[in-house]
Design an enzyme around this catalytic site. Structure first.
Site, PDB file in Angstrom:
ATOM      1  N   ASP A 141      14.548  -0.837   1.696  1.00  0.00           N
ATOM      2  CA  ASP A 141      15.491  -0.917   2.801  1.00  0.00           C
ATOM      3  C   ASP A 141      16.414  -2.125   2.628  1.00  0.00           C
ATOM      4  O   ASP A 141      17.479  -2.002   2.057  1.00  0.00           O
ATOM      5  CB  ASP A 141      14.806  -0.864   4.173  1.00  0.00           C
ATOM      6  CG  ASP A 141      13.593  -1.773   4.293  1.00  0.00           C
ATOM      7  OD1 ASP A 141      13.534  -2.812   3.620  1.00  0.00           O
ATOM      8  OD2 ASP A 141      12.703  -1.433   5.075  1.00  0.00           O
TER       9      ASP A 141
ATOM     10  N   LYS B  67       0.817  -1.188   0.000  1.00  0.00           N
ATOM     11  CA  LYS B  67       0.000   0.000   0.000  1.00  0.00           C
ATOM     12  C   LYS B  67       0.859   1.250   0.000  1.00  0.00           C
ATOM     13  O   LYS B  67       0.400   2.331  -0.350  1.00  0.00           O
ATOM     14  CB  LYS B  67      -0.879   0.041   1.255  1.00  0.00           C
ATOM     15  CG  LYS B  67      -1.866  -1.093   1.379  1.00  0.00           C
ATOM     16  CD  LYS B  67      -2.632  -0.961   2.703  1.00  0.00           C
ATOM     17  CE  LYS B  67      -3.497  -2.187   2.916  1.00  0.00           C
ATOM     18  NZ  LYS B  67      -4.091  -2.197   4.254  1.00  0.00           N
ATOM     19  N   GLY B  68       2.092   1.113   0.413  1.00  0.00           N
ATOM     20  CA  GLY B  68       2.943   2.270   0.634  1.00  0.00           C
ATOM     21  C   GLY B  68       3.174   3.166  -0.555  1.00  0.00           C
ATOM     22  O   GLY B  68       3.351   4.372  -0.408  1.00  0.00           O
TER      23      GLY B  68
ATOM     24  N   PHE C  73      13.127   4.234  11.467  1.00  0.00           N
ATOM     25  CA  PHE C  73      11.746   3.908  11.122  1.00  0.00           C
ATOM     26  C   PHE C  73      11.042   5.188  10.709  1.00  0.00           C
ATOM     27  O   PHE C  73      10.940   6.122  11.499  1.00  0.00           O
ATOM     28  CB  PHE C  73      11.022   3.248  12.296  1.00  0.00           C
ATOM     29  CG  PHE C  73       9.780   2.537  11.846  1.00  0.00           C
ATOM     30  CD1 PHE C  73       8.583   3.211  11.724  1.00  0.00           C
ATOM     31  CD2 PHE C  73       9.819   1.197  11.499  1.00  0.00           C
ATOM     32  CE1 PHE C  73       7.440   2.566  11.275  1.00  0.00           C
ATOM     33  CE2 PHE C  73       8.680   0.543  11.059  1.00  0.00           C
ATOM     34  CZ  PHE C  73       7.488   1.239  10.946  1.00  0.00           C
TER      35      PHE C  73
ATOM     36  N   ARG D  45       0.005   7.095   7.197  1.00  0.00           N
ATOM     37  CA  ARG D  45       0.187   7.128   5.744  1.00  0.00           C
ATOM     38  C   ARG D  45      -0.180   8.480   5.142  1.00  0.00           C
ATOM     39  O   ARG D  45       0.387   8.893   4.150  1.00  0.00           O
ATOM     40  CB  ARG D  45      -0.671   6.059   5.058  1.00  0.00           C
ATOM     41  CG  ARG D  45      -0.204   4.648   5.240  1.00  0.00           C
ATOM     42  CD  ARG D  45      -1.005   3.706   4.335  1.00  0.00           C
ATOM     43  NE  ARG D  45      -0.878   2.322   4.708  1.00  0.00           N
ATOM     44  CZ  ARG D  45       0.131   1.527   4.380  1.00  0.00           C
ATOM     45  NH1 ARG D  45       1.127   1.992   3.664  1.00  0.00           N
ATOM     46  NH2 ARG D  45       0.160   0.264   4.762  1.00  0.00           N
TER      47      ARG D  45
ATOM     48  N   LYS E 104      17.264   3.168   1.966  1.00  0.00           N
ATOM     49  CA  LYS E 104      18.106   3.092   3.163  1.00  0.00           C
ATOM     50  C   LYS E 104      19.363   2.310   2.816  1.00  0.00           C
ATOM     51  O   LYS E 104      19.409   1.089   2.993  1.00  0.00           O
ATOM     52  CB  LYS E 104      17.367   2.370   4.295  1.00  0.00           C
ATOM     53  CG  LYS E 104      16.189   3.118   4.856  1.00  0.00           C
ATOM     54  CD  LYS E 104      15.593   2.313   6.002  1.00  0.00           C
ATOM     55  CE  LYS E 104      14.400   2.995   6.607  1.00  0.00           C
ATOM     56  NZ  LYS E 104      13.823   2.186   7.708  1.00  0.00           N
TER      57      LYS E 104
ATOM     58  N   GLU F  10       8.117   2.166  -5.978  1.00  0.00           N
ATOM     59  CA  GLU F  10       8.173   1.814  -4.561  1.00  0.00           C
ATOM     60  C   GLU F  10       8.186   3.065  -3.699  1.00  0.00           C
ATOM     61  O   GLU F  10       8.667   4.115  -4.129  1.00  0.00           O
ATOM     62  CB  GLU F  10       9.452   1.018  -4.258  1.00  0.00           C
ATOM     63  CG  GLU F  10       9.392  -0.443  -4.608  1.00  0.00           C
ATOM     64  CD  GLU F  10       8.788  -1.277  -3.487  1.00  0.00           C
ATOM     65  OE1 GLU F  10       8.008  -0.738  -2.653  1.00  0.00           O
ATOM     66  OE2 GLU F  10       9.083  -2.477  -3.448  1.00  0.00           O
ATOM     67  N   ASP F  11       7.707   2.929  -2.482  1.00  0.00           N
ATOM     68  CA  ASP F  11       7.815   4.006  -1.517  1.00  0.00           C
ATOM     69  C   ASP F  11       9.201   4.016  -0.885  1.00  0.00           C
ATOM     70  O   ASP F  11       9.832   5.044  -0.766  1.00  0.00           O
ATOM     71  CB  ASP F  11       6.727   3.907  -0.445  1.00  0.00           C
ATOM     72  CG  ASP F  11       6.666   2.542   0.236  1.00  0.00           C
ATOM     73  OD1 ASP F  11       7.309   1.578  -0.238  1.00  0.00           O
ATOM     74  OD2 ASP F  11       5.947   2.416   1.246  1.00  0.00           O
TER      75      ASP F  11
END
Length: 184
Positions: free
Chosen positions: A107, A47-48, A156, A169, A135, A103-104
């Site tokens: 990492d 969902k990101g 985070f 979000r 990241k 993509e959001d």
């Protein structure tokens, strides 16, 4: 929603709404140039990536189609497990298509490595990746990302599509989440 709506849940704002939009403008210009004369299918990872995909698509000048895929490797934790499950597959046939995964955040790279292999096995003309955040210090699998918005520290983060337990979000910026929120 803004920072005042979440009390002391945020430690600090990493990227403002203006910074995000300015970088998405730049990424869209690069994508327009690289895919000029080609038909492009944007594949958002739910969902990101909803916010990133919507804002990036609106900035593109070339015609695009959009599709969505949902994969999971997190469960309820804050770190990727590396075990990937497809929760929603694509509707589009990828055969001979130019595909750009949106993509959001990337990492560990474990989920994206799996996703790239899966989509490349479907016969596309090309598959590339655009991510808003990366990241670098969290990388466990080397994966080539063609378009990166911002490198960020291994903290985070929430906002602009990124969540913790389905919250935050809809913040219009990216912020670090205060440790008391996710360690409780």
């Amino acid at each position: 929603m803004d920072a005042g709506d979440v009390g002391d849940d945020l430690a600090k704002v990493l990227l403002t709404e203006e910074q995000l939009h300015r970088r998405l403008d730049e990424m869209a210009s690069e994508i327009d140039a690289d895919y000029a004369g080609k038909e492009l299918l944007l594949v958002g990872v739910l969902k990101g990536a909803v916010m990133v995909m919507a804002d990036l698509a609106r900035r593109l000048h070339l015609p695009v189609e959009m599709d969505w895929m949902a994969v999971s490797s997190y469960g309820s934790g804050t770190r990727s497990s590396g075990v990937v499950r497809i929760l929603k597959d694509l509707d589009a046939d990828l055969t001979d298509r130019h595909v750009l995964i949106v993509e959001d955040i990337v990492d560990s790279g474990l989920t994206l490595t799996w996703l790239l292999a899966n989509l490349r096995s479907r016969g596309p003309a090309s598959v590339e990746v655009a991510t808003l955040l990366r990241k670098p210090s969290a990388t466990k699998a080397q994966v080539e990302i063609r378009y990166t918005g911002f490198p960020i520290p291994d903290e985070f983060v929430v906002g602009y599509g990124l969540d913790h337990a389905e919250r935050y979000r809809n913040l219009p910026f990216v912020a670090t989440l205060a440790p008391h929120v996710y360690s409780a």
